[in-house]
Design a protein around this motif. Structure first.
Motif, PDB file in Angstrom:
ATOM      1  N   ASP A   1       0.822  -1.220   0.000  1.00 49.05           N
ATOM      2  CA  ASP A   1       0.000   0.000   0.000  1.00 49.05           C
ATOM      3  C   ASP A   1       0.854   1.269   0.000  1.00 49.05           C
ATOM      4  OD1 ASP A   1       0.888   0.406   2.613  1.00 49.05           O
ATOM      5  OD2 ASP A   1      -0.975  -0.237   3.544  1.00 49.05           O
ATOM      6  N   LEU A   2       2.163   1.099  -0.194  1.00 48.24           N
ATOM      7  CA  LEU A   2       3.119   2.201  -0.390  1.00 48.24           C
ATOM      8  C   LEU A   2       3.293   3.086   0.840  1.00 48.24           C
ATOM      9  CD1 LEU A   2       2.102   3.348  -4.001  1.00 48.24           C
ATOM     10  CD2 LEU A   2       3.704   1.552  -3.319  1.00 48.24           C
ATOM     11  N   THR A   3       3.061   2.538   2.035  1.00 51.00           N
ATOM     12  CA  THR A   3       3.255   3.339   3.258  1.00 51.00           C
ATOM     13  C   THR A   3       4.531   2.972   4.015  1.00 51.00           C
ATOM     14  OG1 THR A   3       1.957   1.762   4.577  1.00 51.00           O
ATOM     15  CG2 THR A   3       0.767   3.606   3.546  1.00 51.00           C
ATOM     16  N   ALA A   4       5.319   2.020   3.522  1.00 53.99           N
ATOM     17  CA  ALA A   4       6.481   1.520   4.270  1.00 53.99           C
ATOM     18  C   ALA A   4       7.475   2.619   4.619  1.00 53.99           C
ATOM     19  CB  ALA A   4       7.183   0.424   3.460  1.00 53.99           C
ATOM     20  N   LEU A   5       7.711   3.541   3.692  1.00 56.54           N
ATOM     21  CA  LEU A   5       8.722   4.572   3.915  1.00 56.54           C
ATOM     22  C   LEU A   5       8.228   5.681   4.845  1.00 56.54           C
ATOM     23  CD1 LEU A   5      11.480   4.114   2.670  1.00 56.54           C
ATOM     24  CD2 LEU A   5       9.707   3.041   1.293  1.00 56.54           C
ATOM     25  N   MET A   6       6.954   5.645   5.215  1.00 56.64           N
ATOM     26  CA  MET A   6       6.466   6.570   6.236  1.00 56.64           C
ATOM     27  C   MET A   6       6.989   6.189   7.624  1.00 56.64           C
ATOM     28  SD  MET A   6       2.520   7.101   4.991  1.00 56.64           S
ATOM     29  CE  MET A   6       2.139   7.650   3.317  1.00 56.64           C
ATOM     30  N   TYR A   7       7.462   4.948   7.763  1.00 58.91           N
ATOM     31  CA  TYR A   7       7.990   4.467   9.036  1.00 58.91           C
ATOM     32  C   TYR A   7       9.487   4.177   8.980  1.00 58.91           C
ATOM     33  CZ  TYR A   7       2.999   3.316   9.315  1.00 58.91           C
ATOM     34  OH  TYR A   7       1.626   3.372   9.271  1.00 58.91           O
ATOM     35  N   HIS A   8       9.954   3.715   7.817  1.00 54.30           N
ATOM     36  CA  HIS A   8      11.281   3.110   7.736  1.00 54.30           C
ATOM     37  C   HIS A   8      12.413   4.039   8.161  1.00 54.30           C
ATOM     38  CE1 HIS A   8      14.676   0.810   6.257  1.00 54.30           C
ATOM     39  NE2 HIS A   8      15.023   1.838   5.521  1.00 54.30           N
ATOM     40  N   HIS A   9      12.373   5.305   7.738  1.00 53.38           N
ATOM     41  CA  HIS A   9      13.473   6.212   8.073  1.00 53.38           C
ATOM     42  C   HIS A   9      13.618   6.373   9.587  1.00 53.38           C
ATOM     43  CE1 HIS A   9      14.073   7.217   3.895  1.00 53.38           C
ATOM     44  NE2 HIS A   9      12.814   7.597   3.761  1.00 53.38           N
TER      45      HIS A   9
ATOM     46  N   ALA B   1       5.895   7.899  -3.177  1.00 57.10           N
ATOM     47  CA  ALA B   1       6.709   7.901  -4.397  1.00 57.10           C
ATOM     48  C   ALA B   1       8.008   7.133  -4.172  1.00 57.10           C
ATOM     49  CB  ALA B   1       7.013   9.342  -4.820  1.00 57.10           C
ATOM     50  N   GLU B   2       8.589   7.246  -2.986  1.00 55.73           N
ATOM     51  CA  GLU B   2       9.780   6.467  -2.640  1.00 55.73           C
ATOM     52  C   GLU B   2       9.518   4.970  -2.769  1.00 55.73           C
ATOM     53  OE1 GLU B   2      12.683   7.761   0.793  1.00 55.73           O
ATOM     54  OE2 GLU B   2      10.623   8.188   1.385  1.00 55.73           O
ATOM     55  N   ALA B   3       8.410   4.532  -2.178  1.00 54.34           N
ATOM     56  CA  ALA B   3       8.085   3.105  -2.208  1.00 54.34           C
ATOM     57  C   ALA B   3       7.840   2.636  -3.640  1.00 54.34           C
ATOM     58  CB  ALA B   3       6.857   2.827  -1.341  1.00 54.34           C
ATOM     59  N   LEU B   4       7.128   3.460  -4.412  1.00 54.60           N
ATOM     60  CA  LEU B   4       6.871   3.101  -5.807  1.00 54.60           C
ATOM     61  C   LEU B   4       8.178   3.035  -6.589  1.00 54.60           C
ATOM     62  CD1 LEU B   4       4.478   2.487  -7.675  1.00 54.60           C
ATOM     63  CD2 LEU B   4       4.465   4.917  -8.303  1.00 54.60           C
ATOM     64  N   GLY B   5       9.068   3.997  -6.343  1.00 53.09           N
ATOM     65  CA  GLY B   5      10.369   3.997  -7.005  1.00 53.09           C
ATOM     66  C   GLY B   5      11.198   2.788  -6.627  1.00 53.09           C
ATOM     67  N   SER B   6      11.103   2.381  -5.359  1.00 55.87           N
ATOM     68  CA  SER B   6      11.816   1.183  -4.916  1.00 55.87           C
ATOM     69  C   SER B   6      11.327  -0.049  -5.661  1.00 55.87           C
ATOM     70  CB  SER B   6      11.629   1.005  -3.404  1.00 55.87           C
ATOM     71  OG  SER B   6      12.187  -0.216  -2.962  1.00 55.87           O
ATOM     72  N   HIS B   7      10.009  -0.182  -5.806  1.00 57.27           N
ATOM     73  CA  HIS B   7       9.454  -1.333  -6.527  1.00 57.27           C
ATOM     74  C   HIS B   7       9.914  -1.336  -7.995  1.00 57.27           C
ATOM     75  CE1 HIS B   7       7.285  -2.346  -3.054  1.00 57.27           C
ATOM     76  NE2 HIS B   7       6.219  -1.574  -3.213  1.00 57.27           N
ATOM     77  N   PHE B   8       9.934  -0.165  -8.601  1.00 61.47           N
ATOM     78  CA  PHE B   8      10.360  -0.081  -9.998  1.00 61.47           C
ATOM     79  C   PHE B   8      11.827  -0.465 -10.137  1.00 61.47           C
ATOM     80  CE2 PHE B   8      12.198   2.490 -13.483  1.00 61.47           C
ATOM     81  CZ  PHE B   8      11.523   1.914 -14.548  1.00 61.47           C
ATOM     82  N   ALA B   9      12.661   0.076  -9.240  1.00 62.93           N
ATOM     83  CA  ALA B   9      14.103  -0.172  -9.321  1.00 62.93           C
ATOM     84  C   ALA B   9      14.456  -1.624  -9.027  1.00 62.93           C
ATOM     85  CB  ALA B   9      14.842   0.759  -8.356  1.00 62.93           C
ATOM     86  N   GLN B  10      13.640  -2.298  -8.210  1.00 69.79           N
ATOM     87  CA  GLN B  10      13.991  -3.659  -7.805  1.00 69.79           C
ATOM     88  C   GLN B  10      13.239  -4.737  -8.570  1.00 69.79           C
ATOM     89  OE1 GLN B  10      13.474  -3.527  -3.475  1.00 69.79           O
ATOM     90  NE2 GLN B  10      15.668  -3.119  -3.259  1.00 69.79           N
ATOM     91  N   LEU B  11      12.063  -4.435  -9.058  1.00 68.08           N
ATOM     92  CA  LEU B  11      11.264  -5.465  -9.725  1.00 68.08           C
ATOM     93  C   LEU B  11      11.273  -5.372 -11.245  1.00 68.08           C
ATOM     94  CD1 LEU B  11       8.167  -5.474  -7.335  1.00 68.08           C
ATOM     95  CD2 LEU B  11       9.966  -7.202  -7.473  1.00 68.08           C
ATOM     96  N   VAL B  12      11.581  -4.207 -11.792  1.00 67.71           N
ATOM     97  CA  VAL B  12      11.537  -4.004 -13.242  1.00 67.71           C
ATOM     98  C   VAL B  12      12.938  -3.799 -13.819  1.00 67.71           C
ATOM     99  CG1 VAL B  12      10.632  -2.577 -15.120  1.00 67.71           C
ATOM    100  CG2 VAL B  12       9.213  -3.038 -13.089  1.00 67.71           C
ATOM    101  N   VAL B  13      13.660  -2.854 -13.244  1.00 68.59           N
ATOM    102  CA  VAL B  13      14.949  -2.440 -13.800  1.00 68.59           C
ATOM    103  C   VAL B  13      15.972  -3.574 -13.900  1.00 68.59           C
ATOM    104  CG1 VAL B  13      16.941  -0.929 -13.406  1.00 68.59           C
ATOM    105  CG2 VAL B  13      14.614  -0.033 -13.162  1.00 68.59           C
ATOM    106  N   PRO B  14      16.090  -4.486 -12.913  1.00 74.18           N
ATOM    107  CA  PRO B  14      17.144  -5.514 -12.993  1.00 74.18           C
ATOM    108  C   PRO B  14      17.136  -6.349 -14.263  1.00 74.18           C
ATOM    109  CG  PRO B  14      16.248  -5.437 -10.773  1.00 74.18           C
ATOM    110  CD  PRO B  14      15.378  -4.544 -11.619  1.00 74.18           C
ATOM    111  N   PHE B  15      15.984  -6.542 -14.870  1.00 72.07           N
ATOM    112  CA  PHE B  15      15.932  -7.333 -16.105  1.00 72.07           C
ATOM    113  C   PHE B  15      16.728  -6.661 -17.227  1.00 72.07           C
ATOM    114  CE2 PHE B  15      12.252  -8.920 -13.795  1.00 72.07           C
ATOM    115  CZ  PHE B  15      12.305 -10.278 -14.056  1.00 72.07           C
ATOM    116  N   PHE B  16      16.798  -5.335 -17.200  1.00 71.02           N
ATOM    117  CA  PHE B  16      17.457  -4.600 -18.276  1.00 71.02           C
ATOM    118  C   PHE B  16      18.975  -4.571 -18.120  1.00 71.02           C
ATOM    119  CE2 PHE B  16      13.105  -3.075 -18.228  1.00 71.02           C
ATOM    120  CZ  PHE B  16      12.771  -3.114 -19.577  1.00 71.02           C
ATOM    121  N   LEU B  17      19.480  -5.078 -16.991  1.00 68.21           N
ATOM    122  CA  LEU B  17      20.929  -5.180 -16.843  1.00 68.21           C
ATOM    123  C   LEU B  17      21.530  -6.091 -17.912  1.00 68.21           C
ATOM    124  CD1 LEU B  17      21.154  -5.637 -12.968  1.00 68.21           C
ATOM    125  CD2 LEU B  17      21.861  -3.605 -14.246  1.00 68.21           C
ATOM    126  N   PHE B  18      20.742  -7.047 -18.374  1.00 65.19           N
ATOM    127  CA  PHE B  18      21.236  -8.030 -19.342  1.00 65.19           C
ATOM    128  C   PHE B  18      21.103  -7.555 -20.779  1.00 65.19           C
ATOM    129  CE2 PHE B  18      19.820 -10.314 -15.563  1.00 65.19           C
ATOM    130  CZ  PHE B  18      20.930 -11.096 -15.274  1.00 65.19           C
TER     131      PHE B  18
END
Length: 496
Positions: A185-193, A216-233
């Motif tokens: 639900d994209l609320t993790a970074l409201m607590y994590h820091h 936006a932080e949480a959404l960016g984290s999901h994009f960077a970790q779930l989508v972007v790694p495939f493009f490393l190859f």
């Protein structure tokens, strides 16, 4: 990328070799400073006791990962010698000296670092039970086969680094999606820091940012970790698709991962985890011709893309080995009960990674206090100060990463357990003894080397002060919900 030789990844190799060596340098310095009071002959969890337990039966011995100290009796002095050797080798690799020689020379240096640090991590027990320990080991092993500057980097090894980054990032993303609802639900970074193990100097400012930013932080984290790694190859496609596009895609993927990791560096203290990810992500950065080397014998070396035949054989064998070992980690990525920071073999290669599948909503800190007064009921209690973990409410958190404060990190885990760990009871005893090596792990000994008569432990809930609270009294933290955890205890009385 040109077949067997990654001719556009010379810059990537430079960053990988020097960066991984720099991380080993930090790791060995951290061990030299902290291992003996934590795990040495008189440590909180003495290694000698673990080794004696392992040697008591063959079945127990098999549970212990490879370590020099199975063959060489452990002493604190020998541990220090191992650390100094690791520091010297790491410094040489950071300077790039072994890389100027034959490829087997940096290979030998990195393998010595790898096995030397494995010898330490294998006996480090809970103080070395972090995912970045196995990450450093795997990175050091792969770095051993990057070769020297008189030849291009082997394609197989560069691709293995992409596979490592993929497991690291995609594994962390999948752990989050399968973990706490706060990530979905994209609320993790409201607590994590605020609740992360060891906040940094900018963590409070990050925590006070508006809710939309944290989503936006949480959404960016999901994009960077779930989508972007495939493009490393993507650069692999360059073998069939002409032009710079595949390399640009891989470089862009690396840049996104690096940017997200640098944000984590700015807002927290995660030892060398984020810096290691930055270094490893550089493996996908392509710079045209940066690894191209003119062959001294073009006819003999043309088929191997400029690699000496023996080196091509070694790196190919390493690639096949890691591929064979990777099946459990690959299967784990898509398993319903995904393991986090797990190793599937004794040598800690092709591991599974991941962190913070759930985020704690409240921060609980255990505060240790002591007194020299005889009557604990009417005593003046003084607080021990730790280097990294919150204590004094007016102290701004400091930046320590990539240096790893192991005791401070374990203090964060204590409130998450159901009982006090054995090492914590030993810590209270060392404080009552005013043990100098133990006190050196702390930022403040209120008794300046003298023995307290009593110590006690109090639990508090901590939260970052609001901007108004900070202006009012200069506090960085607000603490409440005070609760006695360990009643006053002296040397003659065991902790309750």
């Amino acid at each position: 990328m040109d077949g067997f030789a990654a001719v556009d990844f010379g810059f990537a190799r430079e960053v990988l070799q020097r960066g991984v060596a720099a991380l080993y340098l930090v790791a060995f310095i951290s061990t030299l400073n902290q291992f003996r009071p934590l795990l040495g002959e008189r440590g909180l969890l003495p290694v000698t006791r673990l080794l004696a337990w392992a040697e008591s039966s063959p079945s127990r011995a098999r549970l212990l990962r490879p370590t020099l100290f199975r063959r060489i009796r452990y002493t604190d002095r020998r541990l220090a010698v191992l650390c100094w050797i690791g520091i010297a080798l790491s410094a040489l690799l950071v300077a790039g000296v072994p890389q100027l020689t034959a490829p087997w020379v940096p290979m030998l240096c990195f393998l010595l670092l790898w096995f030397g640090y494995m010898s330490i991590a294998s006996i480090g027990q809970t103080f070395y039970g972090f995912g970045w320990e196995m990450l450093l080991l795997e990175a050091g092993f792969l770095a051993a086969f990057l070769g020297s500057t008189d030849q291009p980097p082997p394609t197989a090894v560069i691709v293995l680094f992409w596979w490592l980054v993929f497991r690291l990032e995609f594994g962390a993303g999948m752990i989050k999606m399968r973990g706490g609802r706060e990530w979905r639900d994209l609320t993790a970074l409201m607590y994590h820091h605020q609740t992360q193990p060891m906040p940094g100097p900018l963590s409070r400012q990050a925590h006070l940012l508006p809710g939309w930013f944290h989503r936006a932080e949480a959404l960016g984290s999901h994009f960077a970790q779930l989508v972007v790694p495939f493009f490393l190859f993507a650069p692999i496609l360059g073998l069939w698709i002409p032009g710079p596009v595949p390399a640009i895609i891989g470089t862009a993927a690396a840049a996104i991962i690096i940017a997200t990791q640098l944000w984590l560096v700015l807002t927290g203290n995660f030892a060398w985890l984020n810096w290691a990810t930055v270094v490893l992500a550089c493996s996908a950065i392509s710079v045209t011709g940066s690894g191209a080397v003119a062959a001294t014998d073009p006819g003999a070396l043309a088929w191997f893309g400029g690699l000496p035949p023996y080196w091509f054989g070694i790196t190919t064998a390493v690639g096949l080995l890691v591929v064979a070992l990777s099946w459990p980690a690959l299967r784990n990525l898509f398993a319903s009960r995904q393991l986090m920071n797990a190793s599937f073999n004794r040598w800690q290669l092709a591991n599974a990674y991941g962190a913070f599948g759930t985020v704690t909503k409240e921060r609980v800190e255990y505060v240790i206090e002591g007194t020299v007064d005889e009557d604990p009921g009417a005593a003046e209690w003084l607080e021990y100060g730790f280097k990294g973990k919150p204590g004094d409410v007016r102290r701004v958190p400091r930046q320590f990463a990539p240096y790893h404060l192991r005791l401070d990190w374990l203090m964060w885990f204590l409130p998450l357990g159901r009982s006090l760990d054995e090492w914590f009871t030993a810590l209270l005893v060392r404080l009552l003894e005013a043990d100098a090596p133990t006190l050196a792990l702390l930022a403040d000994d209120p008794f300046r080397g003298e023995r307290p008569r009593w110590v006690r432990v109090t639990s508090y809930r901590y939260r970052f002060a609001s901007r108004a609270e900070r202006r009012a009294d200069g506090a960085v933290w607000v603490r409440d919900h005070r609760r006695p955890l360990v009643q006053p205890v002296g040397l003659e009385q065991p902790a309750e």
